[in-house]
Every structure is written in structure tokens, then in C-alpha cells.
Design an enzyme around this catalytic site. Structure first.
Site, PDB file in Angstrom:
ATOM      1  N   HIS A 260      -8.635   2.414   4.010  1.00  0.00           N
ATOM      2  CA  HIS A 260     -10.063   2.637   4.214  1.00  0.00           C
ATOM      3  C   HIS A 260     -10.729   1.272   4.391  1.00  0.00           C
ATOM      4  O   HIS A 260     -10.082   0.232   4.277  1.00  0.00           O
ATOM      5  CB  HIS A 260     -10.640   3.423   3.041  1.00  0.00           C
ATOM      6  CG  HIS A 260     -10.049   4.798   2.901  1.00  0.00           C
ATOM      7  ND1 HIS A 260     -10.341   5.814   3.792  1.00  0.00           N
ATOM      8  CD2 HIS A 260      -9.150   5.323   2.036  1.00  0.00           C
ATOM      9  CE1 HIS A 260      -9.669   6.908   3.449  1.00  0.00           C
ATOM     10  NE2 HIS A 260      -8.918   6.629   2.384  1.00  0.00           N
TER      11      HIS A 260
ATOM     12  N   HIS B 191     -10.153  -1.566   1.796  1.00  0.00           N
ATOM     13  CA  HIS B 191      -8.896  -2.313   1.876  1.00  0.00           C
ATOM     14  C   HIS B 191      -8.851  -3.217   3.104  1.00  0.00           C
ATOM     15  O   HIS B 191      -8.313  -4.319   3.061  1.00  0.00           O
ATOM     16  CB  HIS B 191      -7.710  -1.348   1.850  1.00  0.00           C
ATOM     17  CG  HIS B 191      -7.472  -0.757   0.497  1.00  0.00           C
ATOM     18  ND1 HIS B 191      -6.970   0.500   0.303  1.00  0.00           N
ATOM     19  CD2 HIS B 191      -7.686  -1.271  -0.739  1.00  0.00           C
ATOM     20  CE1 HIS B 191      -6.887   0.742  -0.998  1.00  0.00           C
ATOM     21  NE2 HIS B 191      -7.314  -0.314  -1.650  1.00  0.00           N
TER      22      HIS B 191
ATOM     23  N   ASP C 293      -6.507  -1.863 -10.275  1.00  0.00           N
ATOM     24  CA  ASP C 293      -5.562  -0.804 -10.643  1.00  0.00           C
ATOM     25  C   ASP C 293      -4.347  -0.746  -9.701  1.00  0.00           C
ATOM     26  O   ASP C 293      -3.932   0.324  -9.284  1.00  0.00           O
ATOM     27  CB  ASP C 293      -6.276   0.551 -10.683  1.00  0.00           C
ATOM     28  CG  ASP C 293      -5.485   1.567 -11.511  1.00  0.00           C
ATOM     29  OD1 ASP C 293      -4.669   1.155 -12.349  1.00  0.00           O
ATOM     30  OD2 ASP C 293      -5.683   2.778 -11.299  1.00  0.00           O
TER      31      ASP C 293
ATOM     32  N   THR D 290       0.814  -1.206   0.000  1.00  0.00           N
ATOM     33  CA  THR D 290       0.000   0.000   0.000  1.00  0.00           C
ATOM     34  C   THR D 290       0.848   1.257   0.000  1.00  0.00           C
ATOM     35  O   THR D 290       1.954   1.275   0.526  1.00  0.00           O
ATOM     36  CB  THR D 290      -0.977   0.034   1.198  1.00  0.00           C
ATOM     37  OG1 THR D 290      -1.731   1.248   1.171  1.00  0.00           O
ATOM     38  CG2 THR D 290      -0.251  -0.069   2.519  1.00  0.00           C
ATOM     39  N   ARG D 291       0.282   2.298  -0.621  1.00  0.00           N
ATOM     40  CA  ARG D 291       0.876   3.626  -0.501  1.00  0.00           C
ATOM     41  C   ARG D 291      -0.202   4.620  -0.090  1.00  0.00           C
ATOM     42  O   ARG D 291      -0.030   5.818  -0.215  1.00  0.00           O
ATOM     43  CB  ARG D 291       1.514   4.045  -1.831  1.00  0.00           C
ATOM     44  CG  ARG D 291       0.541   4.203  -2.973  1.00  0.00           C
ATOM     45  CD  ARG D 291       1.220   4.855  -4.165  1.00  0.00           C
ATOM     46  NE  ARG D 291       0.305   5.574  -5.009  1.00  0.00           N
ATOM     47  CZ  ARG D 291      -0.373   5.056  -6.037  1.00  0.00           C
ATOM     48  NH1 ARG D 291      -0.237   3.788  -6.326  1.00  0.00           N
ATOM     49  NH2 ARG D 291      -1.161   5.808  -6.764  1.00  0.00           N
TER      50      ARG D 291
END
Ligand code: ZN
Length: 387
Positions: free
Chosen positions: A201, A204, A291, A196-197
Site C-alpha cells: 500500500h 509501504h 510490528d 514483505t508478505r
């Protein structure tokens, strides 16, 4: 014998750090060699190489691996590798280097590593950007970085002779050997990594917990190297991860570790690299959302999932877990996805990233079904402090 659940990519976990006892002599030797200053992104690549996160690479790529990874997503020896790892140098330095020579890689704090030159070669950065990112458009942050990197490259094995400066979040594991030790200690055999970057929320969180239902442990693995300017700063993200794990995850089944790589925004190709890296960190499963590692509208929503089909299942040696877009559905009264919820968009709480940022900027917390209130509070506060 290693009790790790999974071997390193290519077999052995690479270690390019010089023994402590030899470092003083090596540093004296390094002072006499040609000095090559590293950028922040080079430094991140060096750390990934030295700690084995980029196993089986033992240094910056030579031309055969460069061309092969760029054109067919494989190293010259045939194993999958989706993004070239090069050290770009100024032409004036390139002209003075010969194969077999040693050079010193430096940061602003001094010599860091010795590179044994195997070759010096020139590359076409536009071609590289087009192949890796699918675009040579400089509005793409990864393409822009690649195109601005010097065309001359020096390939060769590296040996780290000092600590890399500016390493952050050392209170959590940062290197593959550390996470592997942590997994052994916890007895985890099936370990899923989440790259993750962004702040986490509910969508996720839902995906991570869905994966955790079939694994022994979750490694929440934020990238803490360079990201583009409008991403949430790593320090703020780290605070959100800590609070989230503390309040909403079982302590013996989830852990936080960091990855020092810089973000390339390479979409599908970066998803493959991210999976390989997580195998090196000791994980058996890797979450690929929609994405993954994307930016703007450069990639199709599921491109980063579909690209895994281009490799034989055993080749990467880590299992991709692909997930749909998820959301809270009022009719389901639960988190759900297009795969599990039959209702209409009106019943679903779907907020765009832009909308969420706008709410946070106005000091407004997104609904608790979208973001845990404790996380929203951290994000609102950081927005206020940075504006
Ligand atoms: Zn529903």
C-alpha cells in the site's frame, strides 16, 4: 576477488549444492540410505540452507547451536542468530540413527539431499516456542508450527543432490548468488531490502522510497514460502509488486526478487533473522517497520526495532532502517508519519488492515491516497475470484 558491497554473514556465502556431474552417482547412493521425508517448511529451510541464504549455517542445527540460539540469540560460536533451524524427525527414525551415518532427505518427487548426521538429540518445543515467540499459545501460528514439530532432531551438514521441487517465480532472482550478481551488474553499492508478505500500500511505498533516497537500489523481497491461510496468496502479491514497480518505481533503481523462506511470525526475533538473510542476499540496509513479522497483539509496535539495540552495530553487518507508521495527511497534502506530521488523526487517512480487507471483499477500492488504483483493482479481482 568479490566486488560485492557486503560479505556474506560469517564470511563466506555457503553453497551446499552438489556439482551437476556428481549428482547421478549421489542419487544412486542416496537410494540406499535411511529416507527422511520433509514437510513443506523443512523444504523451505533446506532451500535457504543450500543456497547460502542461511550462511554461515551448513546444515540443520546440532544441540549446541539450537540451545544457544534459543536461549541467547547466538550460535554456539557467539555470532548472533535469533531462531533455531532444526530438522524434527520421528522417534522411531531417531532411535536408528548414529553420528557419522548418512541419511537421505526426500520430497514427494524423490531424494533431494544427503545429510551427514553429527548428532541426534531431543528438544523441548514448548520452551522453544516460549523463547522464540514469547508465547506457547497455539493461537500463534509460529508457536503452533513449532509445537507440532517432532521433538527429536537430527543435526548435520546437508548436500543438495537434486533441484528442490515446486520452486516458484523463477523469472526473478531467488538465490543470494543471483541477487548479488544483479547488484554487481547494476553497480549498486548501497542496497536496501524490504521484506514483505503483504500487498504494497502507499504507506509501504513511502517507506521504501524514503530509504531509496539514501541508497542506490531497492530490493523488494517478498517471502513466498508458507504463510498463514488468511494472508494474500503469493501469486496475487507478485502481480501487485510487478505492476507497482512498473508504474511507480524507477526501473534502474528497484528490483523484485523472492525469498523462499516460510513465515514464522516471530516478530522481533524474526526481524533479526530477516536482516541476516538479507545480508546474505547482498544487501547493506534493511527496512524494519512497525510490528515487523508480527501477528495479532503478541508484540509491541516497536519491539522488532528495539531488539536491534541488543547487538553491537557491527555484529549483524547490515544496517537496520527503522520507520514509523506512515499515512496520507490531508493537511500536509502528502504521505507523512508521526515523525513528520504535526496534524490530528482526523486529517490523516488511517485504515486498519481489517477495514481494508472488508472494503476489498465488497469490491470497493480503498482511496488512491491509501492504495494505488492499479493495485486495488488486482486485489478486488482476486477477492472476487476466491470467494
Ligand atoms: Zn499532516
Amino acid at each position: 576477488m568479490s566486488a560485492d558491497a557486503i560479505s556474506a554473514y560469517g564470511g563466506e556465502l555457503v553453497d551446499l549444492t552438489a556439482p551437476l556431474a556428481e549428482r547421478a552417482a549421489l542419487k544412486r547412493h542416496a537410494a540406499s540410505l535411511t529416507q527422511i521425508p520433509l514437510s513443506a517448511r523443512d523444504l523451505a529451510d533446506l532451500e535457504m540452507l543450500a543456497t547460502g541464504a542461511f550462511s554461515p549455517l551448513t546444515g540443520f542445527m546440532g544441540e549446541a547451536d539450537y540451545t544457544s540460539s534459543r536461549d541467547r540469540m547466538r550460535l554456539a560460536n557467539g555470532i548472533p542468530w535469533s531462531i533455531p533451524i532444526t530438522l524434527g524427525i520421528e522417534d522411531s527414525i531417531a532411535r536408528s540413527l548414529k553420528a557419522g551415518a548418512e541419511v537421505t532427505l526426500t520430497s514427494e518427487t524423490g531424494p533431494l539431499a544427503i545429510l551427514k548426521v553429527s548428532e541426534v538429540y531431543k528438544v523441548d518445543r514448548k520452551q522453544e516456542a516460549a523463547n522464540v515467540f514469547g508465547t506457547g499459545d497455539e493461537a500463534h501460528p509460529g508457536a503452533k508450527n513449532v509445537i507440532s514439530t517432532p521433538r527429536s532432531c537430527v543435526g548435520g551438514t546437508v548436500m543438495l543432490i537434486d533441484e528442490i521441487p515446486g520452486r516458484t517465480f523463477l523469472e526473478v532472482p531467488r538465490e543470494p548468488r543471483q541477487t548479488r550478481a544483479a547488484f554487481r551488474e547494476r553497480g549498486w553499492k548501497k542496497i536496501v531490502a524490504f521484506q514483505t508478505r503483504n500487498p504494497t500500500h502507499r504507506a509501504h511505498e513511502y517507506i521504501q522510497k524514503a530509504a531509496l533516497e539514501i541508497c542506490d537500489g531497492l530490493m523488494l523481497h517478498p517471502l513466498v514460502g508458507e504463510t498463514k491461510g488468511d494472508d494474500v496468496p503469493a501469486a496475487v502479491r507478485m502481480e501487485t509488486y510487478r505492476v507497482l514497480l512498473d508504474l511507480y518505481y524507477p526501473k534502474d533503481r528497484a528490483m523484485l526478487a523472492v525469498m523462499p523462506a516460510h513465515m514464522r511470525y516471530g516478530g522481533p526475533r524474526e526481524a533479526i533473522l530477516h536482516a541476516i538473510i538479507r545480508r546474505n542476499y547482498g544487501c547493506t540496509h534493511f527496512i524494519v517497520g512497525r510490528d515487523h513479522a508480527g501477528v495479532g497483539n503478541y508484540y509491541g509496535t516497536y519491539d522488532a526495532q528495539k531488539i536491534f539495540e541488543r547487538f553491537e552495530p557491527g555484529e549483524l553487518g547490515i544496517v537496520p532502517l527503522t520507520f514509523e507508521n506512515t499515512f496520507f495527511c490531508r493537511k500536509c497534502a502528502a504521505m507523512a508519519s508521526f515523525k513528520t506530521c504535526p496534524h490530528a488523526d482526523d486529517d490523516r487517512l488511517i485504515l486498519s488492515g481489517t477495514k481494508v480487507r472488508e472494503m476489498l471483499r465488497h469490491g470497493e477500492a480503498p482511496p488512491p491516497e491509501f492504495t494505488r488504483p492499479e493495485i486495488a483493482a488486482i486485489l478486488v479481482r482476486s477477492m472476487r475470484e476466491s470467494s
